[in-house]
Design an enzyme around this catalytic site. Structure first.
Site, PDB file in Angstrom:
ATOM      1  NE  ARG A  74      -3.688   2.481   0.604  1.00 26.71           N
ATOM      2  CZ  ARG A  74      -4.599   2.916  -0.263  1.00 26.71           C
ATOM      3  NH1 ARG A  74      -4.809   2.251  -1.394  1.00 26.71           N
ATOM      4  NH2 ARG A  74      -5.315   3.987   0.000  1.00 26.71           N
ATOM      5  CD  GLU A 112     -12.787 -20.242  28.847  1.00 25.47           C
ATOM      6  OE1 GLU A 112     -13.099 -20.524  30.024  1.00 25.47           O
ATOM      7  OE2 GLU A 112     -13.288 -20.793  27.869  1.00 25.47           O
TER       8      GLU A 112
HETATM    9  C1  LIG Z   1     -18.269 -15.612  22.435  1.00 24.60           C
HETATM   10  C2  LIG Z   1     -18.505 -16.062  23.827  1.00 24.60           C
HETATM   11  C3  LIG Z   1     -18.402 -17.413  24.125  1.00 24.60           C
HETATM   12  C4  LIG Z   1     -18.664 -17.873  25.421  1.00 24.60           C
HETATM   13  N1  LIG Z   1     -18.624 -19.213  25.691  1.00 24.60           N
HETATM   14  C5  LIG Z   1     -18.959 -19.668  26.922  1.00 24.60           C
HETATM   15  C6  LIG Z   1     -19.002 -21.075  27.197  1.00 24.60           C
HETATM   16  O1  LIG Z   1     -18.691 -21.899  26.345  1.00 24.60           O
HETATM   17  N2  LIG Z   1     -19.416 -21.483  28.424  1.00 24.60           N
HETATM   18  C7  LIG Z   1     -19.757 -20.604  29.404  1.00 24.60           C
HETATM   19  O2  LIG Z   1     -20.091 -21.041  30.503  1.00 24.60           O
HETATM   20  N3  LIG Z   1     -19.716 -19.264  29.186  1.00 24.60           N
HETATM   21  C8  LIG Z   1     -19.328 -18.780  27.965  1.00 24.60           C
HETATM   22  N4  LIG Z   1     -19.286 -17.423  27.722  1.00 24.60           N
HETATM   23  C9  LIG Z   1     -19.674 -16.498  28.772  1.00 24.60           C
HETATM   24  C10 LIG Z   1     -18.465 -15.821  29.412  1.00 24.60           C
HETATM   25  O3  LIG Z   1     -17.771 -16.733  30.219  1.00 24.60           O
HETATM   26  C11 LIG Z   1     -18.999 -14.619  30.224  1.00 24.60           C
HETATM   27  O4  LIG Z   1     -19.431 -13.687  29.279  1.00 24.60           O
HETATM   28  C12 LIG Z   1     -17.953 -14.020  31.129  1.00 24.60           C
HETATM   29  O5  LIG Z   1     -17.675 -14.868  32.211  1.00 24.60           O
HETATM   30  C13 LIG Z   1     -18.421 -12.665  31.681  1.00 24.60           C
HETATM   31  O6  LIG Z   1     -19.687 -12.785  32.257  1.00 24.60           O
HETATM   32  P1  LIG Z   1     -20.879 -11.814  31.811  1.00 24.60           P
HETATM   33  O7  LIG Z   1     -20.893 -11.736  30.334  1.00 24.60           O
HETATM   34  O8  LIG Z   1     -22.102 -12.276  32.501  1.00 24.60           O
HETATM   35  O9  LIG Z   1     -20.454 -10.390  32.327  1.00 24.60           O
HETATM   36  P2  LIG Z   1     -20.697  -9.819  33.812  1.00 24.60           P
HETATM   37  O10 LIG Z   1     -20.233 -10.794  34.821  1.00 24.60           O
HETATM   38  O11 LIG Z   1     -22.079  -9.304  33.903  1.00 24.60           O
HETATM   39  O12 LIG Z   1     -19.684  -8.595  33.802  1.00 24.60           O
HETATM   40  C14 LIG Z   1     -19.934  -7.401  33.033  1.00 24.60           C
HETATM   41  C15 LIG Z   1     -18.674  -6.545  33.103  1.00 24.60           C
HETATM   42  O13 LIG Z   1     -18.392  -6.222  34.469  1.00 24.60           O
HETATM   43  C16 LIG Z   1     -17.067  -6.594  34.771  1.00 24.60           C
HETATM   44  N5  LIG Z   1     -16.955  -6.991  36.169  1.00 24.60           N
HETATM   45  C17 LIG Z   1     -17.481  -8.090  36.754  1.00 24.60           C
HETATM   46  N6  LIG Z   1     -17.118  -8.149  38.052  1.00 24.60           N
HETATM   47  C18 LIG Z   1     -16.338  -7.064  38.279  1.00 24.60           C
HETATM   48  C19 LIG Z   1     -15.640  -6.563  39.422  1.00 24.60           C
HETATM   49  N7  LIG Z   1     -15.662  -7.231  40.570  1.00 24.60           N
HETATM   50  N8  LIG Z   1     -14.944  -5.407  39.298  1.00 24.60           N
HETATM   51  C20 LIG Z   1     -14.899  -4.755  38.106  1.00 24.60           C
HETATM   52  N9  LIG Z   1     -15.525  -5.177  36.999  1.00 24.60           N
HETATM   53  C21 LIG Z   1     -16.234  -6.326  37.071  1.00 24.60           C
HETATM   54  C22 LIG Z   1     -16.757  -7.740  33.834  1.00 24.60           C
HETATM   55  O14 LIG Z   1     -15.382  -7.913  33.654  1.00 24.60           O
HETATM   56  C23 LIG Z   1     -17.439  -7.275  32.571  1.00 24.60           C
HETATM   57  O15 LIG Z   1     -16.593  -6.373  31.885  1.00 24.60           O
HETATM   58  C24 LIG Z   1     -18.998 -16.942  26.431  1.00 24.60           C
HETATM   59  C25 LIG Z   1     -19.055 -15.573  26.126  1.00 24.60           C
HETATM   60  C26 LIG Z   1     -18.810 -15.138  24.849  1.00 24.60           C
HETATM   61  C27 LIG Z   1     -18.876 -13.679  24.560  1.00 24.60           C
END
Ligand SMILES: Cc1cc2nc3c(=O)[nH]c(=O)nc-3n(C[C@H](O)[C@H](O)[C@H](O)COP(=O)(O)OP(=O)(O)OC[C@H]3O[C@@H](n4cnc5c(N)ncnc54)[C@H](O)[C@@H]3O)c2cc1C
Lengths: 82, 381
Positions: B265, B361
Site C-alpha cells: 500500500r 474464561e
Molecule cells: C463468544 C462467547 C463465548 C462464550 N462461551 C462460553 C461457554 O462456552 N461457556 C460458558 O459457561 N460461558 C461462555 N461465555 C460467557 C463468558 O464466560 C462470560 O461472558 C464471562 O464470564 C463474563 O460474564 P458476563 O458476560 O455475565 O459479564 P458480567 O459478569 O455481567 O460482567 C460485566 C462486566 O463487568 C465486569 N466486572 C465483573 N465483576 C467485576 C468486578 N468485581 N470489578 C470490576 N468489573 C467487574 C466484567 O469484567 C465485565 O466487563 C462466552 C461468552 C462469549 C462472549
C-alpha cells in the site's frame, strides 16, 4: 529439609504462599480462610508433584488437606501403599 | 464421518502439523465460517481425523499423549487461522481434561475415546443469564435422589452448544457447585441457538434450558465436596491457557496481515512500511506477540511439570495475550484503513474475535483482580 519430613516441606510451601501468616502444624487452614478453589488446586498439585503420587479420589476430601499434619499423614498413607 | 475426512492421514500432532492443517483446511474457509455462523460437519470431521480435538489424552484413550506445551502451540496455530474452531477446541478440551483429571475409570472409559476421536463433541456450561463473572452465584441446581440427579436451570453463551453431544454442566448441590455430564439427548434439555455474536461467530453458541433433566449417579464428575471448586478451577485453567494461545494466534495473524499490506500500500508515493509511525506499530506487534508466546509456553511447561505455579502463570499469560490481541487487532484495522472495515476482510474478523478474548474464561477485570490478589498474597513483603 527432606521428603522424610513431609510436614516441614508442606509448612515451607504454605509459608511461601502466605508469608504473613503463622500456621501451626495442627491448625485448620480452611478455618483460617486461606483455602479458595484456586489454592485448593495449587495445594493438590504441590502435594502430587513434590511427593510423586496422584491423590486418589477417596482422599480428595477436606479432612486430608485440613492442616499440615493432615497433609503429612496423607503423604505417609500414600507412601505406605507404594 | 465423511469419506474425505477418513482418508486424511493422521500425523503426530505438533505445531508444524497443526499449522499445515490450519493453513490448508481452515484459513481459506474461515471467513465463510464466520459469515455462515457455523462450522460445517466436514471440517469438524477433518479436525478429528487430524487428531486435534484432545491430543493431550493418553494413547490408551485414543489420544496422543501430547504435552500441554504442544497443545498450546496447536491452539495458537488453529487460532491463527480461525478463532471459531479454536474456541470449539477450547471447550472440548476442557470437558476432556475434566474427565481425565477428575473422572472415574468408568466415566473415562465411556467418554474419553469418543472425545479423543471427536465423535462426541463436548461443551462447557458455567455461565447463566444472571451469573457470569460471579459464577459462584449461579442458581442451576442438582438434586440427588435414589436414581441419580435431577437438574434445573438455564445456561447461556455455551460455545459449541448447537452441536455438542456432551455438556459439562455446573450446578449447585448441597455441598457446593459440582460438575455433571449431561448428554444432549437427555429428556428435559432444550438447546436454543444464539446467532450473530460479535466475535468467534462460527462457534455455534447456544442457550440450554434444563427442566428436570435426569442423569444417573455416575454423571457427577469428581466426588461431591472438596473437589467441586477444583474441577471448575482446573477446567477454567485449561480454557484460559487455550485462549492465551489462541490470542497469540490472532496477534501473529494481525502481524502477518499488516506486514503484507504495508509492503504494497502506497500513500503519497511511499509504501506504508517506510513510514516510521507504521514501523513503530509493527515493532510493538512483534514484541507483544513474542512476549505473549513466551508467557503461554512458560505456563504450558509448568503444566507439564505438574507445577502449581502454572495456575497464576496462565492467568498472567491470558491477561497479557488477550489485551495485546485486542489492542493490536484494533491497530491492524487502523493500518488497513477503510479496507480493514470491509465485511469479510481478515483484520475485520480478527478485530471482532480479539475483543471476545478479553471477555471469555475470566474477563480482563477478573484477571486483574486475581493477579493483584496473588501479588498481595506472595510478592508484597
Ligand atoms: C463468544 C462467547 C463465548 C462464550 N462461551 C462460553 C461457554 O462456552 N461457556 C460458558 O459457561 N460461558 C461462555 N461465555 C460467557 C463468558 O464466560 C462470560 O461472558 C464471562 O464470564 C463474563 O460474564 P458476563 O458476560 O455475565 O459479564 P458480567 O459478569 O455481567 O460482567 C460485566 C462486566 O463487568 C465486569 N466486572 C465483573 N465483576 C467485576 C468486578 N468485581 N470489578 C470490576 N468489573 C467487574 C466484567 O469484567 C465485565 O466487563 C462466552 C461468552 C462469549 C462472549
Amino acid at each position: 529439609m527432606s521428603h522424610n519430613d513431609p510436614s516441614a516441606v508442606v509448612a515451607a510451601f504454605l509459608q511461601q504462599r502466605f508469608p504473613h501468616v503463622e500456621i501451626a502444624h495442627d491448625e485448620d487452614i480452611f478455618a483460617l480462610g486461606l483455602v479458595n478453589s484456586l489454592f485448593a488446586l495449587e495445594l493438590v498439585m504441590f502435594v502430587e508433584k513434590t511427593f510423586g503420587f496422584t491423590v486418589p479420589s477417596d482422599e480428595m476430601r477436606i479432612d486430608s488437606f485440613r492442616s499440615i499434619d493432615a497433609i503429612s499423614a496423607l503423604v505417609d498413607r500414600q507412601s505406605a501403599t507404594v | 464421518m465423511s469419506p474425505m475426512a477418513a482418508s486424511t492421514e493422521r500425523v503426530p500432532t505438533d505445531r508444524a502439523a497443526a499449522r499445515c492443517f490450519a493453513r490448508t483446511h481452515l484459513a481459506p474457509l474461515a471467513t465463510r465460517f464466520d459469515q455462515a455462523g457455523s462450522i460445517p460437519s466436514e471440517t469438524l470431521d477433518r479436525v478429528g481425523a487430524a487428531g486435534l480435538w484432545a491430543p493431550f489424552l493418553p494413547v490408551g484413550y485414543g489420544g496422543q499423549g501430547a504435552s500441554m506445551l504442544t497443545v498450546g502451540q496447536v491452539h495458537e496455530e488453529i487460532g491463527h487461522a480461525c478463532s471459531s474452531v479454536r474456541s470449539l477446541l477450547t471447550v472440548h478440551g476442557m470437558v476432556s481434561w475434566a474427565l481425565l483429571r477428575f473422572g472415574t475409570p468408568g466415566q473415562r472409559e465411556q467418554w474419553l475415546p469418543r472425545l479423543a476421536a471427536g465423535s462426541v463433541l463436548g461443551a462447557f456450561c458455567l455461565s447463566e443469564p444472571d451469573a457470569g463473572s460471579d459464577a459462584v452465584n449461579l442458581t442451576s441446581r442438582a438434586v440427588r435422589d435414589e436414581r441419580g440427579w435431577v437438574l434445573h436451570g438455564t445456561k447461556t453463551w455455551i460455545t459449541g452448544g448447537q452441536r455438542a453431544h456432551l455438556f459439562l454442566v455446573f450446578a449447585r448441590t448441597g455441598a457446593g457447585i459440582a460438575a455433571f455430564l449431561v448428554p444432549r439427548a437427555s429428556e428435559g434439555l432444550t438447546v436454543t441457538p444464539i446467532p450473530g455474536m460479535l466475535g468467534t461467530r462460527g462457534s455455534m453458541l447456544a442457550r440450554l434450558t434444563m427442566t428436570g433433566v435426569r442423569v444417573g449417579p455416575d454423571a457427577l464428575v469428581g466426588p461431591d465436596g472438596f473437589v467441586n471448586g477444583m474441577v471448575m478451577t482446573g477446567v477454567l485453567d485449561f480454557g484460559r491457557y487455550s485462549v492465551a494461545a489462541g490470542s497469540v494466534g490472532i496477534l501473529q495473524a494481525c502481524l502477518d496481515a499488516c506486514a503484507q499490506y504495508t509492503a504494497h500500500r502506497k500513500v503519497g508515493g511511499t509504501a506504508l512500511r517506510d513510514r516510521q509511525l507504521i514501523q513503530a506499530k509493527l515493532s510493538d506487534m512483534v514484541t507483544d506477540t513474542r512476549a505473549a508466546r513466551l508467557l503461554y509456553e512458560a505456563a504450558g511447561r509448568l503444566k507439564d511439570q505438574g507445577d502449581a505455579d502454572t495456575l497464576m502463570a496462565t492467568w498472567v499469560a491470558k491477561y497479557f495475550a488477550s489485551t495485546a490481541a485486542a489492542r493490536h487487532a484494533a491497530e491492524a484495522v487502523q493500518i488497513h484503513g477503510a479496507v480493514g472495515c470491509t465485511p469479510g476482510h481478515l483484520v475485520e474478523r480478527l478485530y471482532r474475535d480479539a475483543k471476545v478474548m478479553e471477555i471469555i474464561e475470566g474477563s480482563n477485570e477478573i484477571q486483574r483482580i486475581t493477579i493483584a490478589a496473588d501479588a498481595y498474597r506472595k510478592d508484597v513483603r
